[in-house]
Design a protein around this motif. Structure first.
Motif, PDB file in Angstrom:
ATOM      1  N   ASP A  98       0.817  -1.221   0.000  1.00 43.31           N
ATOM      2  CA  ASP A  98       0.000   0.000   0.000  1.00 43.31           C
ATOM      3  C   ASP A  98       0.851   1.271   0.000  1.00 43.31           C
ATOM      4  OD1 ASP A  98      -2.176  -1.636   0.152  1.00 43.31           O
ATOM      5  OD2 ASP A  98      -2.328  -1.507   2.348  1.00 43.31           O
ATOM      6  N   ILE A  99       2.127   1.137   0.315  1.00 45.87           N
ATOM      7  CA  ILE A  99       2.936   2.349   0.468  1.00 45.87           C
ATOM      8  C   ILE A  99       4.140   2.412  -0.466  1.00 45.87           C
ATOM      9  CG2 ILE A  99       2.304   2.942   2.846  1.00 45.87           C
ATOM     10  CD1 ILE A  99       4.634   1.277   3.809  1.00 45.87           C
ATOM     11  N   ALA A 100       4.402   1.324  -1.201  1.00 43.50           N
ATOM     12  CA  ALA A 100       5.582   1.327  -2.077  1.00 43.50           C
ATOM     13  C   ALA A 100       5.287   0.502  -3.330  1.00 43.50           C
ATOM     14  CB  ALA A 100       6.786   0.758  -1.339  1.00 43.50           C
ATOM     15  N   GLN A 101       6.117   0.715  -4.333  1.00 39.16           N
ATOM     16  CA  GLN A 101       5.897   0.066  -5.636  1.00 39.16           C
ATOM     17  C   GLN A 101       6.786  -1.169  -5.758  1.00 39.16           C
ATOM     18  OE1 GLN A 101       7.331   2.566  -8.790  1.00 39.16           O
ATOM     19  NE2 GLN A 101       7.138   0.947 -10.350  1.00 39.16           N
ATOM     20  N   LYS A 102       6.156  -2.302  -6.035  1.00 33.04           N
ATOM     21  CA  LYS A 102       6.938  -3.531  -6.218  1.00 33.04           C
ATOM     22  C   LYS A 102       7.678  -3.460  -7.545  1.00 33.04           C
ATOM     23  CE  LYS A 102       5.398  -8.104  -6.806  1.00 33.04           C
ATOM     24  NZ  LYS A 102       4.545  -9.182  -6.321  1.00 33.04           N
ATOM     25  N   VAL A 103       8.960  -3.854  -7.544  1.00 34.96           N
ATOM     26  CA  VAL A 103       9.729  -3.846  -8.796  1.00 34.96           C
ATOM     27  C   VAL A 103      10.502  -5.154  -8.941  1.00 34.96           C
ATOM     28  CG1 VAL A 103      10.080  -1.357  -9.151  1.00 34.96           C
ATOM     29  CG2 VAL A 103      11.647  -2.600  -7.650  1.00 34.96           C
ATOM     30  N   ASN A 104      10.443  -5.715 -10.153  1.00 31.24           N
ATOM     31  CA  ASN A 104      11.329  -6.838 -10.440  1.00 31.24           C
ATOM     32  C   ASN A 104      12.587  -6.280 -11.115  1.00 31.24           C
ATOM     33  OD1 ASN A 104      10.738  -6.403 -13.160  1.00 31.24           O
ATOM     34  ND2 ASN A 104       9.109  -7.950 -13.195  1.00 31.24           N
ATOM     35  N   THR A 105      13.466  -7.163 -11.525  1.00 36.05           N
ATOM     36  CA  THR A 105      14.758  -6.707 -12.064  1.00 36.05           C
ATOM     37  C   THR A 105      14.581  -5.835 -13.310  1.00 36.05           C
ATOM     38  OG1 THR A 105      14.914  -8.808 -13.235  1.00 36.05           O
ATOM     39  CG2 THR A 105      16.061  -8.659 -11.154  1.00 36.05           C
TER      40      THR A 105
END
Ligand code: SF4
Length: 365
Positions: free
Chosen positions: A174-181
């Motif tokens: 809810d507070i940050a953006q998930k990032v893959n490589t």
């Protein structure tokens, strides 16, 4: 700030200490991760951790021999489809099965969704990414990527909203953006397009995200300085995963002994591990280092002076940013001795001591 940004590069000591970094900015040098991409590695992802670690050591030697070659020869090398960076990413993902990225050594299986002290599972989350104009004058504009989560528990943390305060209260999604490589590489390349002169991994702390950061280098392509901005509580093994790929180091050196590290950050053997890591990047890594030391009130004799002694003796190539921004935040109000800002007398004493030892700090402090 524009004036300081220009003037700092006229300083002979800065040019002498950061020649490769300056060369990358000017396009006369090649970022280390681009060189690492050209080193071929033959391995199988089912190989044992021990075999992969042995191969990593061999490839590190090959990489450092390659650095001695003529720059034109380096520029003409072909990128390998199975490179030194792929190898480091594979090993990083193996370590995630029993996490030893930092010296807390939680040994939880983050691939299975388990979480250690940092509360980060296998996925990485960024809270923001932007061109930072408030960093040291040699670094700006800095393409800064803030990771959510931290392996420290500093009672005076100035980034407590992204490092600690969310823990147990908010879902990270809810507070940050998930990032893959691949997504992290896109974030980095966008910062390059906007004028960044380095990619600055910070947080929280980047350490719990070693696997994602190393993996993203497979997708990044720009000749841009890679910068590690961290509390530096890495294990020897996780430092081995990045030591050849980072061009510029921006480590914190907070405490001059283990006891203060335990009291204010809740960690064991602070000085032993962090000093060891500083020595390694100085002797084996790029050696282009700006050490940040935040002067704490009432901690001149136990922290500031021992750190300055260590830097003068063991890290002569480094420059320092001696910082006076400490202010009681987060939980620091509960500790009477640090419940104020450092006085101008304390700052003067630390700076005079650094001057006496011949440490270069003025251009970046
Ligand atoms: S990064 Fe450090 S704190 Fe986080 S799980 Fe791994 S060992 Fe534990």
């Amino acid at each position: 700030m524009v004036f300081r940004r220009v003037v700092v590069w006229q300083n002979k000591e800065i040019l002498k200490r950061f020649p490769k970094y300056r060369g990358i900015i000017d396009g006369t040098q090649v970022a280390r991760y681009l060189i690492a991409k050209t080193i071929e590695c033959a391995y199988n992802s089912n190989d044992s951790v021990e075999d992969l670690e042995k191969l990593l050591k061999e490839k590190s030697l090959e990489f450092n021999e390659l650095l001695e070659k003529d720059i034109e020869e380096i520029k003409n090398r072909k990128v390998s489809s199975n490179s030194y960076i792929h190898l480091a990413e594979t090993l990083a993902n193996k370590y995630l099965e029993s996490c030893i990225f930092c010296e807390r050594q939680c040994e939880v299986n983050r691939i299975d969704g388990k979480k250690g002290f940092c509360l980060i599972s296998k996925d990485s989350y960024i809270s923001s990414a932007f061109l930072h104009m408030g960093e040291e004058p040699v670094l700006i504009p800095s393409g800064t990527i803030f990771f959510q989560g931290c392996n420290f528990g500093c009672v005076f943390c100035q980034n407590y909203d992204i490092s600690q305060a969310w823990k147990g209260k908010k879902n990270i999604e809810d507070i940050a953006q998930k990032v893959n490589t691949r997504e992290l590489a896109v974030v980095a390349e966008k910062l390059v397009d906007r004028g960044a002169i380095n990619i600055n991994y910070v947080g929280g702390d980047p350490i719990p995200n070693v696997h994602t950061i190393v993996g993203s280098l497979n997708f990044q392509q720009s000749n841009i300085c890679q910068l590690w901005n961290s509390n530096f509580y890495l294990t020897n093994k996780s430092l081995s995963l990045i030591i050849d790929f980072i061009d510029f180091w921006l480590p914190d050196f907070k405490y001059g002994n283990n006891e203060c590290g335990k009291k204010y950050s809740g960690i064991d053997n602070y000085f032993d591990f962090v000093a060891r890591n500083h020595k390694r990047i100085h002797d084996e890594g790029s050696g282009e280092i700006c050490i940040r030391h935040l002067v704490m009130p009432n901690h001149i004799e136990c922290c500031s002076k021992p750190i300055l002694d260590y830097v003068a003796k063991e890290l002569p190539k480094a420059v320092m940013n001696i910082m006076g921004q400490f202010r009681p935040q987060f939980k620091a109000f509960n500790y009477e001795e640090i419940n104020r800002r450092p006085t101008s007398e304390e700052m003067r004493e630390v700076k005079m001591y650094a001057q006496k030892l011949g440490i270069i700090f003025e251009p970046v402090s």
